[in-house]
Design an enzyme around this catalytic site. Structure first.
Site, PDB file in Angstrom:
ATOM      1  N   THR A 151       0.466  -0.918  -0.087  1.00 28.01           N
ATOM      2  CA  THR A 151       0.058   0.264   0.292  1.00 28.01           C
ATOM      3  C   THR A 151       0.626   1.362  -0.299  1.00 28.01           C
ATOM      4  OG1 THR A 151      -1.418  -1.079   1.198  1.00 28.01           O
ATOM      5  CG2 THR A 151      -1.833   0.923   1.355  1.00 28.01           C
ATOM      6  N   ARG A 179     -13.177  -8.614  -1.423  1.00 26.93           N
ATOM      7  CA  ARG A 179     -12.437  -8.462  -0.012  1.00 26.93           C
ATOM      8  C   ARG A 179     -11.868  -6.295   0.543  1.00 26.93           C
ATOM      9  NH1 ARG A 179      -7.088  -6.483   1.260  1.00 26.93           N
ATOM     10  NH2 ARG A 179      -5.969  -8.001   3.248  1.00 26.93           N
ATOM     11  N   GLY A 181      -9.525  -5.027   2.885  1.00 28.22           N
ATOM     12  CA  GLY A 181      -8.480  -4.824   3.991  1.00 28.22           C
ATOM     13  C   GLY A 181      -8.346  -3.009   4.605  1.00 28.22           C
ATOM     14  N   THR A 202       1.054  -0.294   6.082  1.00 28.42           N
ATOM     15  CA  THR A 202       0.938  -1.878   5.498  1.00 28.42           C
ATOM     16  C   THR A 202       1.628  -3.112   5.236  1.00 28.42           C
ATOM     17  OG1 THR A 202       1.720  -1.951   2.983  1.00 28.42           O
ATOM     18  CG2 THR A 202       3.475  -1.287   4.270  1.00 28.42           C
ATOM     19  N   GLY A 205      -3.700  -7.226   5.586  1.00 34.85           N
ATOM     20  CA  GLY A 205      -5.139  -5.984   6.085  1.00 34.85           C
ATOM     21  C   GLY A 205      -5.109  -7.412   7.422  1.00 34.85           C
TER      22      GLY A 205
HETATM   23  N1  ASP Z   1      -2.717  -3.254   3.743  1.00 38.99           N
HETATM   24  C1  ASP Z   1      -3.167  -4.524   2.375  1.00 38.99           C
HETATM   25  C2  ASP Z   1      -3.820  -4.889   2.573  1.00 38.99           C
HETATM   26  O1  ASP Z   1      -4.049  -5.671   3.081  1.00 38.99           O
HETATM   27  C3  ASP Z   1      -1.378  -4.581   1.317  1.00 38.99           C
HETATM   28  C4  ASP Z   1      -0.940  -3.629   1.728  1.00 38.99           C
HETATM   29  O2  ASP Z   1       0.110  -2.791   2.470  1.00 38.99           O
HETATM   30  O3  ASP Z   1       0.692  -4.846   1.312  1.00 38.99           O
HETATM   31  O4  ASP Z   1      -5.198  -4.826   0.999  1.00 38.99           O
END
Ligand code: ASP
Length: 302
Positions: A151, A179, A181, A202, A205
């Site tokens: 993210t 879905r 996050g 990040t 999630g």
């Molecule tokens: N946090 C994000 C999610 O779960 C993905 C990420 O940041 O890697 O959608």
């Protein structure tokens, strides 16, 4: 006067540069954070954010994004939004509304369209090929999915003392339809209070949400902890807790910036991030979990 900005991952370097220009010129934290995230969203090379982002299991790019103003505490968010170039700008528009400020799916996409946001097919030919290859591979090898995410999460402090935070992601590659996050969720993916500081996340999630980690870091900074201490004392105990109580834990990385322009980060995996402040030139750093629940930070050669 003091200003500063921090953002997750190396992919934010160009965005940090754009945000710095605005902040140096007395631009607002709100404009700077939106510009930073938009720069990442527009780059087709980044496979986990905006245009070029990898799709869900059904081959559709569904994005999550959020925006928060640290002066007014106003927040806007979108989740599972489709076909819009800048999900973060939709989130910012929604933050101006007292009601209906968090919209998902078709309702979010419709709002973007009616608001005149730039609409486009977000699935690039490259992302489509990668998705098709993954489908094939999974058939042959029964491989587990969900690799390939990240993210862009960012926090800004302007010379007037205002702060803002924003996130944007296409979420986990091959996620299930609908879905969502942590990234659009207040307190999990991001949180900011101009009288204290802000944080953004990040990683997986589903696990970040279990700890409301961004809010917890801001809360600890309000109690007087530095951003680094707040990150260390939030992320590592939570990682241990989840391992013990839930049995497993995914990747978790958090960044923080306080109202003095000091920053901190904590992570349970190798993690790159970008920073620029009135005292420090723009830089890309790498962080790793260290011993005794501390973070080891080194500069990445540019
Ligand atoms: N946090 C994000 C999610 O779960 C993905 C990420 O940041 O890697 O959608």
């Amino acid at each position: 006067m003091t200003w500063g900005t921090i953002a997750t991952w190396r992919m934010a370097a160009e965005g940090i540069n754009e945000a710095s220009k605005l902040l140096k010129g007395k631009g607002t934290a709100d404009d700077a954070v939106e510009k930073l995230v938009k720069t990442v969203e527009a780059n087709p090379l980044y496979k986990s954010v905006g245009y070029g982002g990898l799709p869900n299991e059904e081959g559709v790019v569904q994005m999550d994004a959020a925006f928060m103003d640290g002066d007014t505490m106003a927040q806007g968010a979108v989740a599972a939004i489709e076909n819009v170039l800048h999900a973060v700008s939709v989130a910012r528009l929604l933050s101006h509304q007292h009601y209906n400020s968090f919209r998902v799916g078709a309702g979010a996409t419709k709002f973007a369209q009616l608001s005149g946001c730039e609409m486009t097919n977000m699935l690039t030919a490259k992302a489509k090929t990668e998705w098709q290859e993954k489908l094939q591979k999974e058939k042959n090898e029964k491989m587990s999915s969900y690799n390939g995410h990240d993210t862009v999460g960012a926090i800004t402090l302007d010379q007037q003392g205002s702060m803002a935070a924003a996130t944007s992601t296409s979420g986990l590659f091959m996620k299930k339809d609908g879905r969502i996050g942590d990234s659009p969720l207040s307190g999990s993916g991001l949180y900011v209070d101009s009288e204290v500081g802000g944080a953004a996340a990040t990683g997986l999630g589903e696990d970040i949400m279990k700890g409301c980690l961004s809010y917890e870091i801001v809360r600890k900074m309000a109690e007087g902890l530095s951003p680094q201490a707040a990150c260390d004392q939030t992320v590592y105990p939570f990682v241990h807790k989840l391992k013990k109580r839930y049995g497993r834990v995914g990747e978790i990385s958090l960044i923080a910036l306080n109202k003095q322009g000091q920053w901190g980060i904590a992570t349970n995996v190798e993690f790159t991030f970008c920073v620029a402040t009135s005292n420090e030139e723009e830089k890309i750093f790498m962080a790793n979990p260290g011993v005794d629940d501390t973070t080891v930070i080194s500069t990445v050669r540019q």
